[in-house]
Scaffold this motif. Structure first.
Motif, mmCIF file in Angstrom:
data_model
loop_
_atom_site.group_PDB
_atom_site.id
_atom_site.type_symbol
_atom_site.label_atom_id
_atom_site.label_comp_id
_atom_site.label_asym_id
_atom_site.label_seq_id
_atom_site.Cartn_x
_atom_site.Cartn_y
_atom_site.Cartn_z
ATOM 1 N N TYR A 37 0.688 -1.165 -0.063
ATOM 2 C CA TYR A 37 0.079 -0.005 -0.017
ATOM 3 C C TYR A 37 0.884 1.311 0.164
ATOM 4 C CZ TYR A 37 -4.696 -1.845 -0.049
ATOM 5 O OH TYR A 37 -5.903 -2.320 -0.479
ATOM 6 N N THR A 45 4.095 -3.121 -8.566
ATOM 7 C CA THR A 45 3.506 -4.551 -8.247
ATOM 8 C C THR A 45 4.831 -5.505 -7.896
ATOM 9 O OG1 THR A 45 4.593 -5.010 -10.509
ATOM 10 C CG2 THR A 45 2.071 -4.508 -10.026
ATOM 11 N N THR A 99 -6.455 -10.992 -1.412
ATOM 12 C CA THR A 99 -7.159 -10.722 -2.723
ATOM 13 C C THR A 99 -8.770 -11.157 -2.590
ATOM 14 O OG1 THR A 99 -5.040 -11.610 -3.963
ATOM 15 C CG2 THR A 99 -7.252 -11.746 -5.153
ATOM 16 N N GLY A 112 -10.602 -8.169 -1.420
ATOM 17 C CA GLY A 112 -10.250 -7.008 -2.397
ATOM 18 C C GLY A 112 -9.488 -5.970 -2.094
ATOM 19 N N THR A 149 -4.988 -6.941 -5.657
ATOM 20 C CA THR A 149 -5.192 -7.382 -6.926
ATOM 21 C C THR A 149 -4.040 -8.201 -7.327
ATOM 22 O OG1 THR A 149 -4.229 -5.477 -8.127
ATOM 23 C CG2 THR A 149 -6.501 -5.455 -7.871
ATOM 24 N N ARG A 170 -0.636 -6.236 -6.148
ATOM 25 C CA ARG A 170 -0.510 -4.625 -5.994
ATOM 26 C C ARG A 170 -1.950 -4.295 -5.146
ATOM 27 N NH1 ARG A 170 0.189 -0.398 -10.069
ATOM 28 N NH2 ARG A 170 1.221 -1.788 -11.352
ATOM 29 N N ASP A 200 -5.430 -2.828 -4.060
ATOM 30 C CA ASP A 200 -6.407 -2.438 -5.024
ATOM 31 C C ASP A 200 -6.874 -0.907 -4.563
ATOM 32 O OD1 ASP A 200 -8.841 -2.077 -6.228
ATOM 33 O OD2 ASP A 200 -9.418 -4.137 -5.843
ATOM 34 N N ASP A 203 -9.096 0.856 -5.664
ATOM 35 C CA ASP A 203 -10.315 1.112 -5.810
ATOM 36 C C ASP A 203 -11.331 0.584 -4.428
ATOM 37 O OD1 ASP A 203 -10.228 2.347 -8.454
ATOM 38 O OD2 ASP A 203 -10.350 0.256 -9.395
ATOM 39 N N ASN A 204 -10.814 0.033 -3.711
ATOM 40 C CA ASN A 204 -11.416 -0.322 -2.624
ATOM 41 C C ASN A 204 -11.589 0.741 -1.636
ATOM 42 O OD1 ASN A 204 -11.707 -1.596 0.248
ATOM 43 N ND2 ASN A 204 -11.375 -3.793 -0.766
#
Length: 199
Positions: free
Chosen positions: A27, A33, A58, A61, A64, A75, A77, A79-80
């Motif tokens: 994060y 990645t 994963t 969520g 990813t 990587r 996520d 968008d979470n």
């Protein structure tokens, strides 16, 4: 190898320090990645440990993944809905490991670097309140201005004070007659850089 069964004292909401460090690396470097093997090496745990944690993250969520041949790449996520507050929590707790390695590794003449003091003690499992600052011992002949710049850059990313104390390699080796270094050595140390490379 880290004890993957230990409870997290830096962020008790997490199951283990390994999970905290794994999330912090992912994060606090959202543009990167990481392969499972790279993360296992950084965290000093087995690839199967990282793989199990990656499965859970994963599924939730938070992370990813993509496959490239035999590589499993992870990587954050972003968008979470939890991504922003989770990043802030990680910066304040497990962030020093990921951020300080970033800012210290490029500085020439840093032979080794360790986190000491309350942060290292909490990471090692000592009870107590969350650390207010992060204490770093740098061994080498690095320029003090470069170290001050590194401390400021780390403070900006971590949201807390970072104190860097530099000692020469000869003073570190002869620490038996130095009360400060004797005290540092007698307590937990978290390695950031050893022999000029990230630990």
């Amino acid at each position: 190898m880290q004890d993957v069964q230990a409870r997290s004292r830096l962020l008790p909401l997490l199951r283990s320090p390994v999970l905290g460090e794994l999330l912090a690396w992912i994060y606090l470097h959202p543009e990167q990645t990481y392969s499972v093997s790279e993360l296992a090496h950084r965290l000093r745990v087995s690839q199967s440990t990282v793989s199990r944690e990656a499965d859970r993250l994963t599924e939730a969520g938070l992370v990813t993944q993509e496959r490239r041949g035999n590589l499993r790449l992870l990587r954050a996520d972003l968008d979470n809905v939890l991504a922003r507050p989770l990043t802030e929590l990680l910066a304040l707790t497990y962030g020093p490991v990921a951020v300080l390695a970033d800012v210290l590794t490029p500085i020439t003449a840093v032979e080794a670097a360790y986190i000491y003091g309350s942060w290292a003690a909490r990471h090692a499992g000592a009870p107590g309140p969350p650390p207010r600052d992060v204490d770093v011992l740098v061994i080498g002949d690095a320029d003090d201005d470069d170290l001050a710049d590194a401390a400021r850059a780390a403070e900006h990313r971590l949201g807390r004070e970072v104190n860097i104390h530099r000692v020469s390699p000869s003073r570190w080796r002869a620490a038996t007659d130095d009360p400060f270094l004797a005290s540092v050595r007698s307590r937990p140390l978290y390695p950031l850089i050893e022999q000029g490379r990230p630990a």
